[in-house]
Design a protein around this motif. Structure first.
Motif, short mmCIF file in Angstrom:
data_model
loop_
_atom_site.label_atom_id
_atom_site.label_comp_id
_atom_site.label_asym_id
_atom_site.label_seq_id
_atom_site.Cartn_x
_atom_site.Cartn_y
_atom_site.Cartn_z
N GLU A 80 25.54 2.09 13.35
CA GLU A 80 24.78 3.12 12.84
C GLU A 80 23.57 2.97 12.34
O GLU A 80 22.68 4.00 12.73
CB GLU A 80 25.49 3.59 11.65
CG GLU A 80 26.99 4.27 11.99
CD GLU A 80 27.59 5.24 11.20
OE1 GLU A 80 26.98 5.31 9.91
OE2 GLU A 80 28.61 5.60 11.34
N VAL A 81 23.12 1.83 11.76
CA VAL A 81 21.76 1.62 11.26
C VAL A 81 20.94 1.51 12.67
O VAL A 81 19.77 2.15 12.66
CB VAL A 81 21.53 0.29 10.69
CG1 VAL A 81 20.10 -0.04 10.56
CG2 VAL A 81 22.26 0.30 9.31
N THR A 82 21.45 0.93 13.73
CA THR A 82 20.89 0.61 15.07
C THR A 82 20.29 1.92 15.71
O THR A 82 19.41 2.49 16.14
CB THR A 82 21.44 -0.13 15.90
OG1 THR A 82 21.65 -1.49 15.55
CG2 THR A 82 20.66 -0.28 17.18
N ASN A 83 21.59 3.10 15.62
CA ASN A 83 21.43 4.40 16.03
C ASN A 83 20.57 5.33 15.34
O ASN A 83 19.77 5.87 15.97
CB ASN A 83 22.94 4.95 16.17
CG ASN A 83 23.79 4.34 16.90
OD1 ASN A 83 23.57 3.52 17.76
ND2 ASN A 83 25.31 4.73 16.65
N LEU A 84 20.50 5.14 13.99
CA LEU A 84 19.51 5.96 13.01
C LEU A 84 18.33 5.37 13.46
O LEU A 84 17.28 6.37 13.65
CB LEU A 84 20.19 5.75 11.79
CG LEU A 84 19.09 6.39 10.68
CD1 LEU A 84 19.15 8.02 10.65
CD2 LEU A 84 19.35 5.99 9.30
N SER A 85 17.79 4.32 13.46
CA SER A 85 16.59 3.69 13.70
C SER A 85 16.20 4.27 15.02
O SER A 85 15.02 4.72 14.99
CB SER A 85 16.63 2.01 13.76
OG SER A 85 15.69 1.68 14.18
N HIS A 86 16.82 4.12 15.99
CA HIS A 86 16.54 4.48 17.19
C HIS A 86 16.23 5.92 17.12
O HIS A 86 15.28 6.70 17.86
CB HIS A 86 17.64 4.31 18.37
CG HIS A 86 17.31 4.83 19.86
ND1 HIS A 86 17.87 5.87 20.08
CD2 HIS A 86 16.39 4.44 20.77
CE1 HIS A 86 17.41 6.22 21.47
NE2 HIS A 86 16.49 5.31 21.69
N ASP A 87 17.24 6.73 16.81
CA ASP A 87 17.18 8.42 16.52
C ASP A 87 15.93 8.53 15.93
O ASP A 87 15.38 9.90 16.17
CB ASP A 87 18.34 8.84 15.91
CG ASP A 87 19.47 8.77 16.82
OD1 ASP A 87 19.44 8.26 17.98
OD2 ASP A 87 20.65 9.01 16.20
N LEU A 88 15.34 7.97 14.76
CA LEU A 88 14.34 8.31 13.94
C LEU A 88 13.09 8.08 14.86
O LEU A 88 12.23 8.71 14.83
CB LEU A 88 14.28 7.45 12.78
CG LEU A 88 15.32 7.89 11.62
CD1 LEU A 88 15.18 6.85 10.90
CD2 LEU A 88 15.02 9.20 11.08
N ARG A 89 12.89 7.09 15.88
CA ARG A 89 11.57 6.64 16.57
C ARG A 89 11.34 7.60 17.70
O ARG A 89 10.05 8.05 17.75
CB ARG A 89 11.69 5.55 16.90
CG ARG A 89 11.19 4.11 15.88
CD ARG A 89 11.47 2.89 16.63
NE ARG A 89 12.75 2.56 16.42
CZ ARG A 89 13.24 1.31 16.91
NH1 ARG A 89 12.38 0.43 17.47
NH2 ARG A 89 14.47 1.16 17.08
#
Lengths: 145, 145
Positions: A80-89
């Motif tokens: 989820e952290v990976t997803n969130l990080s990607h979705d934010l960038r």
């Protein structure tokens, strides 16, 4: 009769001790290679020893289950952290692009207004992503305050 | 002599079985209340049983240590997510504010330029925060791709 009883009693005792020695080695291997699905095996006919071994195996089983749950939980959280990080960038790159376009002096007022409106919407979207959401259920308790 | 040996042998056997029954109960309690620092205690003088129990206690100790490590690791990861989430929201709020100021028609060109430059710097800062950094070491492997 007495000799027979003595042989029986001593035999049982020796078998029990031999079995325990064997199981101590097994436990040693289980501790050494914790990833495998080994449990302690016994050849004994003693109900008391069997019950004792069952408890030990229950402990090993619980230990392994607990480890698997923890690993799974950590993996989900990391995903989820990976997803969130990607979705934010992605929106950040887009906002950067629009803010650079806005420095162009040949832009009309209408275009400037539109670009600013896009930037604001994207900022709102980013802020929303940092609120509790369906998309990052594992992160919800962490990003809600 | 034979009677003496028989009593000794049977006595030892019974003591061993009694001790195991007691330890089965102890294990049951340890499994039931895993948070406590209980280990299996034995009264036996049998070296073989003592070694066996030491292995069981080693397993219990490893189990508890492993659980504590996992809980610690998860806590650290969660703390970093909370920190990152908070650290991201502050500049976002600020960018939103500047983008709203930019819609003011009475702004001078110099002011617009300055505000856009601030927005861009803050976006760069946000993007930086989503790259591996010293601030979020636990999250680094997750936000680096």
């Amino acid at each position: 009769m007495l000799v027979f009883l003595l042989i029986m009693s001593t035999g049982t005792l020796l078998l029990l001790l031999f079995d325990m020695k064997r199981m101590t080695k097994q436990l040693d291997e289980i501790i050494g290679n914790f990833g495998t699905n080994e449990l302690v095996r016994t050849n004994t006919h003693s109900k008391i020893l069997i019950q004792f071994i069952m408890k030990i195996n229950q402990l090993i089983y619980l230990f392994k289950q607990d480890q698997q749950n923890m690993v799974k939980k950590e993996k989900e959280l990391k995903q989820e952290v990976t997803n969130l990080s990607h979705d934010l960038r992605t929106p950040l790159t887009s906002i950067k692009g629009f803010s650079e376009l806005l420095t162009d002096p040949s832009l009309s007022e209408a275009e400037k207004k539109e670009f600013l409106s896009i930037i604001q919407k994207k900022i709102d979207h980013l802020t929303m992503m940092l609120m509790p959401s369906m998309s990052y259920p594992k992160l919800n308790p962490l990003i809600s305050h």
